[in-house]
Design a protein around this motif. Structure first.
Motif, PDB file in Angstrom:
ATOM      1  N   LEU A 172      54.033  73.442  44.139  1.00 40.15           N
ATOM      2  CA  LEU A 172      52.975  74.388  44.485  1.00 40.15           C
ATOM      3  C   LEU A 172      53.540  75.761  44.828  1.00 40.15           C
ATOM      4  CD1 LEU A 172      49.931  73.621  46.756  1.00 40.15           C
ATOM      5  CD2 LEU A 172      51.207  75.747  46.989  1.00 40.15           C
ATOM      6  N   ASN A 173      54.646  75.796  45.551  1.00 42.65           N
ATOM      7  CA  ASN A 173      55.157  77.063  46.071  1.00 42.65           C
ATOM      8  C   ASN A 173      56.133  77.766  45.135  1.00 42.65           C
ATOM      9  OD1 ASN A 173      54.101  77.174  49.013  1.00 42.65           O
ATOM     10  ND2 ASN A 173      54.873  75.088  48.814  1.00 42.65           N
ATOM     11  N   TRP A 174      56.964  76.999  44.437  1.00 43.60           N
ATOM     12  CA  TRP A 174      58.031  77.609  43.645  1.00 43.60           C
ATOM     13  C   TRP A 174      58.207  76.953  42.272  1.00 43.60           C
ATOM     14  CZ3 TRP A 174      59.581  82.088  45.295  1.00 43.60           C
ATOM     15  CH2 TRP A 174      59.477  82.377  46.662  1.00 43.60           C
ATOM     16  N   GLY A 175      57.177  76.279  41.780  1.00 44.30           N
ATOM     17  CA  GLY A 175      57.331  75.581  40.507  1.00 44.30           C
ATOM     18  C   GLY A 175      56.079  75.674  39.662  1.00 44.30           C
ATOM     19  N   CYS A 176      55.380  74.545  39.548  1.00 38.97           N
ATOM     20  CA  CYS A 176      54.255  74.413  38.622  1.00 38.97           C
ATOM     21  C   CYS A 176      53.264  75.567  38.712  1.00 38.97           C
ATOM     22  CB  CYS A 176      53.503  73.112  38.886  1.00 38.97           C
ATOM     23  SG  CYS A 176      54.547  71.658  39.077  1.00 38.97           S
ATOM     24  N   ILE A 177      52.737  75.812  39.898  1.00 35.06           N
ATOM     25  CA  ILE A 177      51.632  76.760  40.033  1.00 35.06           C
ATOM     26  C   ILE A 177      52.060  78.216  39.819  1.00 35.06           C
ATOM     27  CG2 ILE A 177      49.835  77.625  41.564  1.00 35.06           C
ATOM     28  CD1 ILE A 177      49.385  74.769  40.467  1.00 35.06           C
ATOM     29  N   PRO A 178      53.068  78.716  40.521  1.00 32.15           N
ATOM     30  CA  PRO A 178      53.422  80.120  40.299  1.00 32.15           C
ATOM     31  C   PRO A 178      53.941  80.413  38.899  1.00 32.15           C
ATOM     32  CG  PRO A 178      54.978  79.074  41.814  1.00 32.15           C
ATOM     33  CD  PRO A 178      53.847  78.123  41.634  1.00 32.15           C
ATOM     34  N   THR A 179      54.650  79.470  38.287  1.00 32.70           N
ATOM     35  CA  THR A 179      55.132  79.733  36.925  1.00 32.70           C
ATOM     36  C   THR A 179      53.975  79.778  35.940  1.00 32.70           C
ATOM     37  OG1 THR A 179      55.593  77.371  36.584  1.00 32.70           O
ATOM     38  CG2 THR A 179      57.433  78.772  37.254  1.00 32.70           C
ATOM     39  N   LYS A 180      52.974  78.901  36.111  1.00 29.37           N
ATOM     40  CA  LYS A 180      51.839  78.924  35.187  1.00 29.37           C
ATOM     41  C   LYS A 180      51.008  80.180  35.391  1.00 29.37           C
ATOM     42  CE  LYS A 180      53.602  75.040  34.327  1.00 29.37           C
ATOM     43  NZ  LYS A 180      55.009  74.912  34.772  1.00 29.37           N
ATOM     44  N   THR A 181      50.985  80.688  36.614  1.00 31.02           N
ATOM     45  CA  THR A 181      50.293  81.944  36.868  1.00 31.02           C
ATOM     46  C   THR A 181      50.977  83.093  36.125  1.00 31.02           C
ATOM     47  OG1 THR A 181      49.722  81.108  39.070  1.00 31.02           O
ATOM     48  CG2 THR A 181      49.385  83.441  38.675  1.00 31.02           C
ATOM     49  N   LEU A 182      52.303  83.130  36.177  1.00 27.72           N
ATOM     50  CA  LEU A 182      53.050  84.147  35.448  1.00 27.72           C
ATOM     51  C   LEU A 182      52.860  83.991  33.940  1.00 27.72           C
ATOM     52  CD1 LEU A 182      56.415  84.163  37.440  1.00 27.72           C
ATOM     53  CD2 LEU A 182      54.682  85.974  37.421  1.00 27.72           C
ATOM     54  N   LEU A 183      52.898  82.754  33.469  1.00 27.72           N
ATOM     55  CA  LEU A 183      52.736  82.509  32.033  1.00 27.72           C
ATOM     56  C   LEU A 183      51.351  82.921  31.550  1.00 27.72           C
ATOM     57  CD1 LEU A 183      54.640  79.129  31.858  1.00 27.72           C
ATOM     58  CD2 LEU A 183      55.171  81.129  30.464  1.00 27.72           C
ATOM     59  N   HIS A 184      50.346  82.761  32.409  1.00 25.12           N
ATOM     60  CA  HIS A 184      49.017  83.212  32.016  1.00 25.12           C
ATOM     61  C   HIS A 184      48.984  84.731  31.880  1.00 25.12           C
ATOM     62  CE1 HIS A 184      44.717  83.253  31.475  1.00 25.12           C
ATOM     63  NE2 HIS A 184      44.555  84.030  32.537  1.00 25.12           N
ATOM     64  N   SER A 185      49.672  85.424  32.775  1.00 26.24           N
ATOM     65  CA  SER A 185      49.769  86.879  32.648  1.00 26.24           C
ATOM     66  C   SER A 185      50.416  87.258  31.318  1.00 26.24           C
ATOM     67  CB  SER A 185      50.582  87.462  33.813  1.00 26.24           C
ATOM     68  OG  SER A 185      49.919  87.276  35.045  1.00 26.24           O
ATOM     69  N   ALA A 186      51.460  86.533  30.949  1.00 26.72           N
ATOM     70  CA  ALA A 186      52.128  86.797  29.667  1.00 26.72           C
ATOM     71  C   ALA A 186      51.206  86.497  28.493  1.00 26.72           C
ATOM     72  CB  ALA A 186      53.407  85.969  29.569  1.00 26.72           C
ATOM     73  N   ASP A 187      50.419  85.433  28.602  1.00 31.15           N
ATOM     74  CA  ASP A 187      49.464  85.096  27.536  1.00 31.15           C
ATOM     75  C   ASP A 187      48.445  86.217  27.339  1.00 31.15           C
ATOM     76  OD1 ASP A 187      50.619  82.670  26.931  1.00 31.15           O
ATOM     77  OD2 ASP A 187      49.295  81.502  28.236  1.00 31.15           O
ATOM     78  N   LEU A 188      47.966  86.788  28.454  1.00 27.16           N
ATOM     79  CA  LEU A 188      47.009  87.884  28.359  1.00 27.16           C
ATOM     80  C   LEU A 188      47.636  89.094  27.662  1.00 27.16           C
ATOM     81  CD1 LEU A 188      45.303  87.706  31.877  1.00 27.16           C
ATOM     82  CD2 LEU A 188      44.326  87.021  29.681  1.00 27.16           C
ATOM     83  N   LEU A 189      48.898  89.363  27.961  1.00 33.54           N
ATOM     84  CA  LEU A 189      49.586  90.466  27.296  1.00 33.54           C
ATOM     85  C   LEU A 189      49.695  90.200  25.795  1.00 33.54           C
ATOM     86  CD1 LEU A 189      51.232  93.100  27.397  1.00 33.54           C
ATOM     87  CD2 LEU A 189      53.274  91.695  27.803  1.00 33.54           C
ATOM     88  N   ARG A 190      50.045  88.966  25.442  1.00 36.12           N
ATOM     89  CA  ARG A 190      50.156  88.597  24.027  1.00 36.12           C
ATOM     90  C   ARG A 190      48.816  88.773  23.314  1.00 36.12           C
ATOM     91  NH1 ARG A 190      51.552  83.910  24.834  1.00 36.12           N
ATOM     92  NH2 ARG A 190      53.807  84.185  24.864  1.00 36.12           N
ATOM     93  N   GLN A 191      47.737  88.359  23.956  1.00 37.99           N
ATOM     94  CA  GLN A 191      46.417  88.504  23.358  1.00 37.99           C
ATOM     95  C   GLN A 191      46.019  89.968  23.228  1.00 37.99           C
ATOM     96  OE1 GLN A 191      43.867  86.134  25.838  1.00 37.99           O
ATOM     97  NE2 GLN A 191      45.006  84.247  25.420  1.00 37.99           N
ATOM     98  N   ALA A 192      46.365  90.744  24.240  1.00 42.84           N
ATOM     99  CA  ALA A 192      46.029  92.168  24.200  1.00 42.84           C
ATOM    100  C   ALA A 192      46.728  92.866  23.036  1.00 42.84           C
ATOM    101  CB  ALA A 192      46.404  92.839  25.522  1.00 42.84           C
ATOM    102  N   LYS A 193      47.946  92.462  22.754  1.00 43.33           N
ATOM    103  CA  LYS A 193      48.714  93.094  21.676  1.00 43.33           C
ATOM    104  C   LYS A 193      48.113  92.805  20.305  1.00 43.33           C
ATOM    105  CE  LYS A 193      53.246  93.274  23.967  1.00 43.33           C
ATOM    106  NZ  LYS A 193      54.637  92.742  23.969  1.00 43.33           N
TER     107      LYS A 193
END
Length: 465
Positions: A42-63
């Motif tokens: 929750l603090n340093w693995g699954c959840i924060p990494t998926k949050t970052l990856l979602h940000s990256a996905d949004l950037l990919r879609q925007a491009k």
């Protein structure tokens, strides 16, 4: 009389779930946690990494938005500071949620370090001092940490662990990821999407070594298409951090050595259980290869002591820990029918681009076990919804026992397949055969239709190939 019926050491996805289930069944229970509730996941693995990856996905879609008729007035930019801040905020909110769940069930959360003294006793080192607690049963759920490799000791500056990789203050221009498992390829995908020049180094002969070889090959091709260099069968044999870069010596097939210079390197080469300083020497608990040895009921060699989750070994997955927690507690409190999940029943998900998800046996393992198999494949390019979404890179692969129709394994690569794998997980739990899957009506248009098409293909009934 013991202070509690059950004391859980560790408040991660195994520990806090064990405590909640114990409370639901009427048992007195406490949780001891030395760090943050929610654990690494929750603090340093699954959840924060998926949050970052979602940000990256949004950037990919925007491009690529213009291909869908969405015209952005300016070139999409990535705000690393904002993305990291949101990731930490999400983790913080869920951390508070775990605390609230424990309060709701009247479960004391004791902040301190726990050490076993034997015979059901635990020494708890807290800020205010030490005290001794006792329990009829003790559940060890202390999790795991990144494995250190010889000559590769993280320094928090040039050589990162996952924690530094999740909280960067600047974007590395050149990045090496040491380890091509799930954690490694997720970080590689994230950083490559937001602009880093990424190289993945994996000792095994394929990226995602535990996944089906065909799926791994498809992922490697896509990673390379996204600009990520992938070196398999390769070891890091030397590492020299400098003021402005890290110099890695890579030894590949045939012992050929090359030098790689990068700005940062992430160590993602597996994990080892948190078994130190637990007082295991005061008990009969045994440790093998960095993990506590347990039986099919999560019991250790010490009477009344159990271990679940990452500290008890692979697969190192949060959902595995939670289900082990429930089964362990239910058996402790009188339900002999409760059983820990078998490895083949546990889905695996990797949230890189494209996503990878699987359950059950790979094609190679099914053949090694002597099964006569039927294999179905359906590429996502043949799926109407995938075409509409512009996410046509991917494959659904299913493996069946030819004679019984048992679903032995399913292996997926593509957009949002980590959501789709649950269909096959339910099927396996219900001991589904091909007959039930063939008769299931999948809605149209959905990407999930590809799951049905793969089953049809396995039994020579494919419609859209």
């Amino acid at each position: 009389m013991a202070d509690y019926q059950i004391i859980v050491i560790g408040a991660g996805p195994g520990g806090y779930v064990a405590a909640i289930r114990a409370a639901q069944l009427g048992a007195s229970c406490a949780v001891i946690e030395a760090a943050e509730p929610g654990g690494v996941c929750l603090n340093w693995g699954c959840i924060p990494t998926k949050t970052l990856l979602h940000s990256a996905d949004l950037l990919r879609q925007a491009k690529t938005a213009d291909a869908f008729g969405v015209i952005l007035d300016t070139h999409p930019k990535f705000d690393l500071e904002k993305a990291v801040a949101r990731s930490r905020a999400v983790a913080g909110q869920l951390n508070r949620g775990v605390r609230g769940l424990l309060r709701k069930h009247d479960i004391p959360l004791i902040s301190g370090h726990a050490s076993l003294l034997g015979q059901g006793r635990i020494k708890v080192s807290e800020t205010a001092g030490e005290r001794i607690l006792s329990a009829d049963a003790i559940i060890l759920a202390t999790g795991a940490r990144p494995r250190e490799l010889p000559g590769l000791k993280p320094d928090g500056d040039r050589l990162w662990t996952a924690r530094e990789a999740m909280t960067p203050t600047e974007l590395p221009k050149r990045l090496a990821v040491i380890g091509g498992g799930a954690i490694g390829v997720e970080f590689a995908s994230f950083y490559a999407t937001i602009g880093s020049d990424v190289t993945v180094i994996e000792m095994a002969n394929q990226i995602l070594p535990t996944e089906d070889a065909e799926i791994s090959k498809l992922l490697t091709e896509q990673l390379k298409a996204d600009g990520i260099a992938c070196h398999t069968g390769t070891r890091v044999t030397a590492c020299q951090p400098n003021d402005d870069h890290v110099e890695l010596i890579l030894t590949g097939p045939n012992d050929a050595a090359t030098t790689l210079k990068v700005d940062r390197a992430i160590l993602a080469a597996g994990i080892t259980g948190n078994v130190e300083s637990l007082g295991l020497e005061n008990t009969a608990v045994t440790v093998k290869d960095g993990h506590i040895v347990t039986d099919e009921s999560a019991a250790t060699a010490e009477p009344g002591v159990y271990a679940i989750g990452d500290v008890a070994g692979a697969p190192w997955l949060a959902h595995k820990a939670s289900h082990e927690a429930i089964a362990c507690v239910e058996r402790l409190l009188g339900n002999p029918e409760a059983h820990l999940p078998k490895p083949e029943q546990i889905p695996s998900c990797t949230y890189c681009h494209p996503q990878v998800a699987s359950i059950g046996l790979t094609e190679q393992r099914a053949l090694e076990r002597g099964y006569e198999i039927r294999v179905g494949r359906f590429p996502l390019i043949g799926n109407g919804k995938a075409q509409a979404l512009g996410e046509t890179e991917g494959l659904v692969k299913t493996i069946f026992d030819t004679h019984t129709g048992e679903l032995l394994g399913a292996h997926l690569i593509g957009a949002q397949v980590t959501e789709l794998i649950s269909t096959y997980a339910v099927g396996q739990a219900l001991e589904t055969t091909e007959a039930e899957l063939l008769a299931t009506v999948f809605p149209h248009p959905t990407v999930s239709e590809a799951l049905h098409e793969s089953v049809l293909a396995a039994w020579d009934r494919g419609l859209h190939l």
